[in-house]
Design a protein around this motif. Structure first.
Motif, PDB file in Angstrom:
ATOM      1  N   CYS B 120       1.518  -1.161  -0.288  1.00  0.00           N
ATOM      2  CA  CYS B 120      -0.097  -0.032   0.343  1.00  0.00           C
ATOM      3  C   CYS B 120       1.429   0.948   0.152  1.00  0.00           C
ATOM      4  O   CYS B 120       0.546   1.947  -0.386  1.00  0.00           O
ATOM      5  CB  CYS B 120      -0.974   0.257   1.285  1.00  0.00           C
ATOM      6  SG  CYS B 120      -2.189  -1.724   1.132  1.00  0.00           S
ATOM      7  N   GLN B 121       2.107   1.236   1.070  1.00  0.00           N
ATOM      8  CA  GLN B 121       2.735   1.967   0.832  1.00  0.00           C
ATOM      9  C   GLN B 121       3.547   2.487  -0.350  1.00  0.00           C
ATOM     10  O   GLN B 121       3.515   3.766  -1.181  1.00  0.00           O
ATOM     11  CB  GLN B 121       4.357   1.944   2.053  1.00  0.00           C
ATOM     12  CG  GLN B 121       4.692   2.881   2.598  1.00  0.00           C
ATOM     13  CD  GLN B 121       5.648   2.523   3.097  1.00  0.00           C
ATOM     14  OE1 GLN B 121       6.180   1.313   3.099  1.00  0.00           O
ATOM     15  NE2 GLN B 121       6.294   3.431   4.401  1.00  0.00           N
ATOM     16  N   LEU B 124       0.068   3.838  -3.179  1.00  0.00           N
ATOM     17  CA  LEU B 124      -0.009   5.404  -2.953  1.00  0.00           C
ATOM     18  C   LEU B 124       1.648   6.643  -3.268  1.00  0.00           C
ATOM     19  O   LEU B 124       0.638   7.680  -3.408  1.00  0.00           O
ATOM     20  CB  LEU B 124       0.203   5.782  -1.385  1.00  0.00           C
ATOM     21  CG  LEU B 124      -1.320   4.463  -1.073  1.00  0.00           C
ATOM     22  CD1 LEU B 124      -1.829   5.037   0.399  1.00  0.00           C
ATOM     23  CD2 LEU B 124      -2.575   6.058  -1.460  1.00  0.00           C
ATOM     24  N   SER B 125       2.931   5.854  -2.753  1.00  0.00           N
ATOM     25  CA  SER B 125       3.774   7.116  -3.499  1.00  0.00           C
ATOM     26  C   SER B 125       3.930   6.582  -4.668  1.00  0.00           C
ATOM     27  O   SER B 125       3.692   7.754  -5.202  1.00  0.00           O
ATOM     28  CB  SER B 125       4.901   6.483  -3.395  1.00  0.00           C
ATOM     29  OG  SER B 125       5.219   6.127  -1.213  1.00  0.00           O
ATOM     30  N   ALA B 166       2.211  14.867   1.925  1.00  0.00           N
ATOM     31  CA  ALA B 166       1.412  13.445   2.000  1.00  0.00           C
ATOM     32  C   ALA B 166       2.863  11.933   1.580  1.00  0.00           C
ATOM     33  O   ALA B 166       2.873  11.179   2.723  1.00  0.00           O
ATOM     34  CB  ALA B 166       0.060  13.209   1.189  1.00  0.00           C
ATOM     35  N   LEU B 170       3.621   9.720   4.214  1.00  0.00           N
ATOM     36  CA  LEU B 170       3.266   8.174   4.015  1.00  0.00           C
ATOM     37  C   LEU B 170       4.805   7.521   4.246  1.00  0.00           C
ATOM     38  O   LEU B 170       4.733   6.131   4.491  1.00  0.00           O
ATOM     39  CB  LEU B 170       3.326   8.332   2.371  1.00  0.00           C
ATOM     40  CG  LEU B 170       2.784   6.883   2.023  1.00  0.00           C
ATOM     41  CD1 LEU B 170       1.665   6.474   2.743  1.00  0.00           C
ATOM     42  CD2 LEU B 170       2.496   6.812   0.191  1.00  0.00           C
ATOM     43  N   ASN B 171       6.226   7.997   3.612  1.00  0.00           N
ATOM     44  CA  ASN B 171       7.297   7.176   3.566  1.00  0.00           C
ATOM     45  C   ASN B 171       8.436   7.523   4.734  1.00  0.00           C
ATOM     46  O   ASN B 171       8.992   7.352   4.653  1.00  0.00           O
ATOM     47  CB  ASN B 171       8.235   7.948   2.544  1.00  0.00           C
ATOM     48  CG  ASN B 171       7.448   7.763   1.100  1.00  0.00           C
ATOM     49  OD1 ASN B 171       6.949   6.199   0.643  1.00  0.00           O
ATOM     50  ND2 ASN B 171       7.181   8.009  -0.267  1.00  0.00           N
TER      51      ASN B 171
END
Lengths: 51, 220
Positions: B120-121, B124-125, B166, B170-171
């Motif tokens: 998912c990470q 989304l990236s 974001a 996220l990261n």
């Protein structure tokens, strides 16, 4: 309006902006051209209105 | 005087052409990056589906949390030197120095949550990067159309700033976990922080530019 825009050299859109009061500023050259064509003084076409 | 009169128009034309050429190249580059990101997205989804169908195929893939990023290798990290009689053995081996020093895990060892989190990470990236590229393309096109200082560009730069934020969030956290061991790493991508600040500052500059442009347009 059409005749004035032709004589002054302004577009109808710009003249409309002036007429509706949306203009933020007027160049001296524009004012001079209008006064010259209408044979009047700036005070005849400008009026101060306190907010 | 004569030389100046002759040269000035030439110089002006050159500057204008350079600007257009640079814009054109940047636009092409941005579109290329967007295309590559789309390909990456398709590849990631394909790999994920294939992994679901055939997890055995990926048993030798080593996953490492390194420098704040998740890295996938074929189970042969740089510091890993297998003994000659072992050949390319990719089975989990807790005594392997590469395993311990790099905190790597074999893909088939990772628990489901860890795999889905990483997937998912990454997904989304890529999606956020696509949105970023889209905003950059919008700004570049408006500059090409000589509509530089508009409210749309102010909004685009603000969106870019929020997208960078974001992306940072996220990261920030990388999490890898097996039944025996787990790795949790935090990292702050300073390049992304710089991009985020630059985007917000550019939004303010463009806002001022838009105000001045509007003033100029409404001066008859």
């Amino acid at each position: 309006m059409t005749e004035l825009s032709e004589r002054v050299g302004l577009t109808m859109a710009n003249l409309s902006v002036l007429k509706t009061g949306k203009a933020k500023a007027i160049r001296f050259s524009t004012l001079e051209a209008i006064c010259k064509e209408l044979n009047c003084q700036p005070g005849d076409i400008l009026e101060f209105q306190p907010e | 005087m004569l030389i100046n009169d002759l040269c000035l128009p030439l110089v002006k034309t050159d500057v204008s052409m350079n600007k257009n050429l640079l814009l054109y190249l940047t636009l092409i580059g941005s579109k290329l990056v967007g295309g590559l990101l789309c390909l990456g997205l398709a590849l990631l989804l394909s790999l994920f589906v294939h992994w679901h169908l055939n997890p055995e195929h990926y048993k030798s893939v080593l996953v490492m949390a390194k420098d704040g990023n998740i890295a996938f290798t074929d189970g042969k990290p740089i510091s890993y030197n297998p003994l000659p009689n072992q050949g390319n053995v990719h089975h989990p081996d807790k005594t392997n120095s590469a395993y311990l020093s790099n905190k790597g895990f074999y893909l088939n060892e990772l628990n489901a949550f860890s795999i889905y989190y990483t997937f998912c990470q990454t997904l989304l990236s890529i999606i956020l990067s696509l949105f970023m590229v889209r905003e950059v393309i919008k700004v570049l096109k408006s500059v090409q159309d000589r509509q530089t200082f508009t409210i749309n560009n102010v909004k685009s730069f603000r969106r870019l700033g929020y997208l960078c934020l974001a992306m940072l969030a996220l990261n920030d956290i990388n999490y890898l976990s097996t039944n025996q061991d787990s790795s949790l790493s935090f990292s702050l991508n300073f390049t992304m922080v710089a991009f985020m600040l630059a985007a917000f500052i550019m939004a303010e500059i463009f806002k001022e530019g838009q105000y001045l442009s509007e003033q100029d347009q409404l001066t008859i």
